[in-house]
Enzyme design. Structure first.
Site, PDB file in Angstrom:
ATOM      1  N   GLU A 166       0.803  -1.222   0.000  1.00 12.05           N
ATOM      2  CA  GLU A 166       0.000   0.000   0.000  1.00 12.05           C
ATOM      3  C   GLU A 166       0.836   1.272   0.000  1.00 12.05           C
ATOM      4  OE1 GLU A 166      -2.952  -0.141   3.082  1.00 12.05           O
ATOM      5  OE2 GLU A 166      -4.049  -1.749   2.111  1.00 12.05           O
ATOM      6  N   GLU A 374      -5.165  -8.641   0.543  1.00  8.88           N
ATOM      7  CA  GLU A 374      -5.913  -8.355   1.772  1.00  8.88           C
ATOM      8  C   GLU A 374      -7.389  -8.145   1.474  1.00  8.88           C
ATOM      9  OE1 GLU A 374      -4.482  -5.135   4.309  1.00  8.88           O
ATOM     10  OE2 GLU A 374      -2.404  -5.716   3.911  1.00  8.88           O
TER      11      GLU A 374
HETATM   12  C1  BGP Z   1      -4.350  -2.135   5.390  1.00  9.35           C
HETATM   13  C2  BGP Z   1      -2.980  -2.517   5.890  1.00  9.35           C
HETATM   14  C3  BGP Z   1      -2.981  -3.554   6.948  1.00  9.35           C
HETATM   15  C4  BGP Z   1      -4.145  -3.495   7.912  1.00  9.35           C
HETATM   16  C5  BGP Z   1      -5.469  -3.229   7.219  1.00  9.35           C
HETATM   17  C6  BGP Z   1      -6.608  -2.947   8.168  1.00  9.35           C
HETATM   18  O1  BGP Z   1      -4.330  -0.804   4.994  1.00  9.35           O
HETATM   19  O2  BGP Z   1      -2.176  -2.960   4.827  1.00  9.35           O
HETATM   20  O3  BGP Z   1      -1.724  -3.533   7.569  1.00  9.35           O
HETATM   21  O4  BGP Z   1      -3.886  -2.720   9.000  1.00  9.35           O
HETATM   22  O5  BGP Z   1      -5.376  -2.169   6.323  1.00  9.35           O
HETATM   23  O6  BGP Z   1      -6.608  -1.607   8.540  1.00  9.35           O
HETATM   24  P1  BGP Z   1      -6.939  -1.126   9.967  1.00  9.35           P
HETATM   25  O7  BGP Z   1      -5.972  -1.810  10.864  1.00  9.35           O
HETATM   26  O8  BGP Z   1      -6.768   0.350   9.941  1.00  9.35           O
HETATM   27  O9  BGP Z   1      -8.350  -1.512  10.245  1.00  9.35           O
END
Ligand code: BGP
Length: 473
Positions: A166, A374
């Protein structure tokens, strides 16, 4: 319905080093910018840190055993640069390499494909201090050397590599919103850092080719496809601009080695275009990825925004539904709430059709296979007295997304695999540990860090069946 999933489909799940490992200062690990950032008061939810996280560093065998029992085909995790080269550009730390080698061997012994992310945001603090990290061209050489060390060590074992996780998020949050390190709010600096990140991504891929690595490599992009709030032409134009600025501005560079023209012109007009060298575009074109990694959580809905309109908004970092503030770029777009979808307690829109749209848009525009790196639901979970966690809402979310992927495959998209976020519960960067994503619950309530007991959620058993039947659910 016909089962569209190919036999080789990677039913996976994901994590990232800082969010699970803990052991933040063990075995000669260097300090990362996140190790520092979480200790600045007010930066994370109630000051939570990843110093212990879920102690995966010491419990990786237990975690891999749970994956094996579930039948997981792939596990995506990231490597902490500070474990491999503690100060970013100096000596190589054998203890760090050994930890990941042990993890990889453990996965392979259980027939789980390792999907390795080179960079999931934990930059060596030494490089931030020395030359401002991503804001210096020197980062390109240092990142490439770090990648080369890993390619060399894990050649033949790791077939799937993710370069940067990201880039759009760590750059915009780090240099515009100031919600990630290095806590800067300056668009000019943001676009410059972003340009060097593009070069680093391409240089690592080029190195992978030169080393004749056996496997596939690509970035993981946080893609939220854009919708216009309605068919008013000015809102449709805003949606086009949003897609160009928030998506094509990154993915076009990865695949075609060029910035979208309309956005480039806008950056120049604003005086915030990055400084570039002619050779940069040669390198960018040499660094074309094998697949597009996609982190898909939600879509974006926008409308037109006047020049004196909505600016920087605020994400919901409290878990109180409705506490976010809309974001916008004056003169271009502003975020709207899509009236047709539900939202989580953190105001993330739930839109499985958006997953199908994301996959199809990427295929049409870039003609590359997609690896979903993800996707998942962050929610409060309740641990029952008997050790069960009834997360029907998560099963429902994942099931709808699996169906959307199946439809996309039927539409003609080549999908290599699906890594849910996340495997165990873990640290949410800004939301602490209360926002859970895992198949495996980790009990931190007592904050007895020695304990951190693992429990299987209902979704764990649901995914087990999905994997076993290759996508029936
Ligand atoms: C993405 C990241 C992850 C994870 C996920 C969930 O942006 O790559 O590392 O954190 O989001 O986000 P959050 O933890 O803010 O709910």
């Amino acid at each position: 319905k016909m089962n569209a999933f190919p036999k080789s489909f990677l039913w996976g799940s994901a994590s990232a080093a800082y969010q699970v490992e803990g052991a933040w200062d063990e075995d000669q690990k260097g300090v990362s910018v996140w190790d520092e950032f979480v200790n600045i008061p007010g930066k994370t939810f109630k000051g939570t840190t990843g110093e212990v996280a879920v102690d995966h560093y010491h419990r990786y065998k237990e975690d891999v055993a749970l994956m094996a029992e579930q039948g997981l085909k792939a596990y995506r995790f990231s490597i902490a640069w500070t474990r491999i080269i503690p100060d970013g550009d100096g000596e190589i730390n054998e203890a760090g390499l050994k930890f990941y080698e042990n993890l990889i061997d453990e996965l392979l012994a259980h027939h789980i494909e390792p999907v390795v992310t080179l960079y999931h945001w934990d930059l060596p603090k030494a490089l931030q201090d020395k030359y401002k990290g991503w804001e210096s061209r020197q980062i390109v050489a240092d990142f490439t050397r770090y990648a080369e060390v890993l390619f060399d060590r894990f050649r033949g074992k790791v077939k799937f590599w993710v370069t940067l996780n990201e880039q759009n998020v760590f750059i915009s949050h780090g240099y515009l919103q100031g919600s990630h390190p290095p806590d800067v709010q300056d668009p000019k600096r943001m676009y410059q850092a972003n340009h060097y990140a593009n070069l680093a991504n391409a240089a690592a891929i080029k190195k992978f080719r030169e080393m004749e690595m056996d496997g596939l490599i690509g970035p993981s992009f946080a893609y939220s496809p854009t919708y216009a709030i309605d068919s008013n032409p000015v809102n449709v134009l805003a949606a086009d601009d949003h897609e160009e600025l928030q998506a094509n501005f990154w993915m076009d560079v990865y695949v075609y080695g060029r910035y979208p023209k309309v956005i480039w012109k806008w950056l120049e007009d604003q005086g915030i275009a990055p400084e570039v060298e002619a050779d940069d575009f040669v390198l960018l074109r040499e660094g074309k990825p094998d697949f597009m990694g996609v982190n898909y959580y939600q879509t974006s809905t926008v409308s037109a925004n006047p020049l004196n309109g909505v600016g920087m908004g605020k994400p919901n970092t409290t878990g109180e539904k409705g506490s976010s503030e809309a974001n916008g770029v004056p003169g271009i777009f502003k975020d709207e709430q899509n009236p047709f979808v539900e939202r989580t307690n953190w105001d993330w829109e739930i839109d499985p059709t958006g997953m199908r749209i994301a996959l199809r848009r990427i295929t049409s525009r870039y003609d590359l296979p997609v690896l979903i790196t993800e996707n998942g639901l962050g929610e409060y979970d309740t641990l029952e007295e008997d050790g069960a966690i009834h997360d029907a809402y998560r099963i429902d979310y994942l099931k709808q997304h699996v169906e959307a992927i199946q439809e996309a495959i039927t539409d003609g998209v080549e999908v290599l695999g699906y890594c849910t976020w996340s495997y165990t519960d873990l640290l949410s960067w800004l939301n602490g540990y209360q926002k859970r994503y895992g198949f495996v619950y980790v009990d931190r309530d007592e904050l007895d860090e020695k304990e951190l007991k693992r429990y299987k959620k209902d979704s764990y058993y649901w995914y087990q069946k999905v994997i076993e039947s290759n996508g029936e659910n």
